[in-house]
Write a protein that holds these residues in place. Structure first.
Motif, short mmCIF file in Angstrom:
data_model
loop_
_atom_site.label_atom_id
_atom_site.label_comp_id
_atom_site.label_asym_id
_atom_site.label_seq_id
_atom_site.Cartn_x
_atom_site.Cartn_y
_atom_site.Cartn_z
N HIS A 63 -5.51 13.56 4.19
CA HIS A 63 -6.79 13.87 3.54
C HIS A 63 -7.84 12.88 4.01
O HIS A 63 -7.52 11.72 4.29
CB HIS A 63 -6.69 13.70 2.01
N ASN A 108 3.62 12.17 0.24
CA ASN A 108 4.18 13.53 0.37
C ASN A 108 3.93 14.11 1.76
O ASN A 108 4.25 15.27 2.02
CB ASN A 108 3.60 14.46 -0.72
N LEU A 132 -0.65 10.56 2.61
CA LEU A 132 0.02 10.25 1.34
C LEU A 132 1.53 10.27 1.52
O LEU A 132 2.04 10.75 2.53
CB LEU A 132 -0.40 11.26 0.26
N MET A 145 0.85 -1.19 0.00
CA MET A 145 0.00 0.00 0.00
C MET A 145 0.89 1.24 0.00
O MET A 145 1.85 1.31 0.74
CB MET A 145 -0.90 -0.02 1.23
N GLN A 146 0.54 2.19 -0.83
CA GLN A 146 1.41 3.35 -1.03
C GLN A 146 0.94 4.57 -0.22
O GLN A 146 1.37 5.67 -0.48
CB GLN A 146 1.47 3.70 -2.51
N PHE A 147 0.03 4.36 0.72
CA PHE A 147 -0.41 5.43 1.62
C PHE A 147 -0.77 4.79 2.95
O PHE A 147 -0.89 3.57 3.04
CB PHE A 147 -1.61 6.18 1.01
N HIS A 154 -11.27 1.98 -1.36
CA HIS A 154 -11.84 0.68 -1.74
C HIS A 154 -10.79 -0.39 -1.50
O HIS A 154 -9.60 -0.12 -1.58
CB HIS A 154 -12.20 0.68 -3.23
N GLU A 159 -5.09 -4.75 -1.12
CA GLU A 159 -5.04 -3.68 -2.12
C GLU A 159 -5.96 -2.50 -1.80
O GLU A 159 -6.92 -2.23 -2.53
CB GLU A 159 -5.31 -4.23 -3.52
N PHE A 160 -5.67 -1.80 -0.73
CA PHE A 160 -6.39 -0.57 -0.45
C PHE A 160 -6.08 0.44 -1.54
O PHE A 160 -4.91 0.68 -1.86
CB PHE A 160 -5.97 0.00 0.91
N LYS A 161 -7.13 1.03 -2.11
CA LYS A 161 -6.96 1.99 -3.20
C LYS A 161 -7.77 3.24 -2.88
O LYS A 161 -8.86 3.15 -2.29
CB LYS A 161 -7.46 1.41 -4.52
N ILE A 162 -7.27 4.39 -3.29
CA ILE A 162 -7.99 5.65 -3.06
C ILE A 162 -8.88 5.91 -4.26
O ILE A 162 -8.41 5.99 -5.39
CB ILE A 162 -7.03 6.83 -2.87
N LYS A 163 -10.18 6.02 -3.99
CA LYS A 163 -11.12 6.36 -5.08
C LYS A 163 -11.18 7.86 -5.26
O LYS A 163 -11.12 8.36 -6.38
CB LYS A 163 -12.51 5.78 -4.75
N ASN A 164 -11.34 8.58 -4.15
CA ASN A 164 -11.43 10.05 -4.22
C ASN A 164 -10.86 10.68 -2.97
O ASN A 164 -11.00 10.12 -1.88
CB ASN A 164 -12.91 10.48 -4.29
N LEU A 165 -10.25 11.84 -3.13
CA LEU A 165 -9.89 12.67 -1.98
C LEU A 165 -11.10 13.55 -1.71
O LEU A 165 -11.63 14.18 -2.64
CB LEU A 165 -8.66 13.52 -2.30
#
Lengths: 76, 76
Positions: free
Chosen positions: A53, A49, A47, A1-3, A58, A69-75
């Motif tokens: 947020h 950086n 994130l 996971m990248q966040f 998802h 695989e946690f993924k960001i749909k929207n900020l």
């Protein structure tokens, strides 16, 4: 996971399961057979950086295998 | 149509660590414009699920294709 997920994930719900998941064959091949569900929720994320947020996230989940695989749909 | 394919971006995945179901290395993906995400080092990518998610830019490299090839790829 990248966040990083900070704290609890709220408003969790399942929005697809089994053959209703388009990528189900990939899930089974890579993580194994199981009762896969695609879920979503709201969480505070950090994130790479360093910024934080509120985000809609998802992920894939199956009993005995866990969350993948946690993924960001929207900020938000 | 010409303007549409010019405004769309294609990237190649160079790292799918943590996202083996969602992304494949060395595969082309379509990027949707999302200025807020881009400010945060993210790209809105249409992944293997067919949905768009925010991924770190570092997982991808931009790729420039001849316009005719790009149109064909986006239409495929």
């Amino acid at each position: 996971m990248q966040f990083e997920i900070l704290g609890e994930i709220t408003e969790v719900e399942t929005f697809a399961s089994g053959s209703g998941i388009r990528e189900i064959a990939r899930l089974r091949r890579i993580y194994g057979r199981g009762r896969w569900r695609k879920r979503k929720g709201i969480a505070q994320v950090r994130l790479s950086n360093g910024s934080t947020h509120l985000a809609e996230i998802h992920w894939y989940e199956a009993a005995g295998i866990g969350r993948k695989e946690f993924k960001i749909k929207n900020l938000l | 149509m010409m303007t549409k394919s010019r405004s769309k971006q294609l990237v190649i995945c160079v790292n799918n660590e943590g996202y083996a179901v969602s992304l494949e290395k060395r595969k082309l993906y379509e990027v949707l414009r999302d200025p807020v995400a881009e400010k945060n080092g993210l790209l809105r990518v249409v992944d293997e699920s067919g949905e768009d998610y925010l991924y770190p830019k570092t997982l991808f490299r931009s790729i420039a294709l001849p316009l005719a090839v790009k149109r064909a790829v986006l239409a495929a």
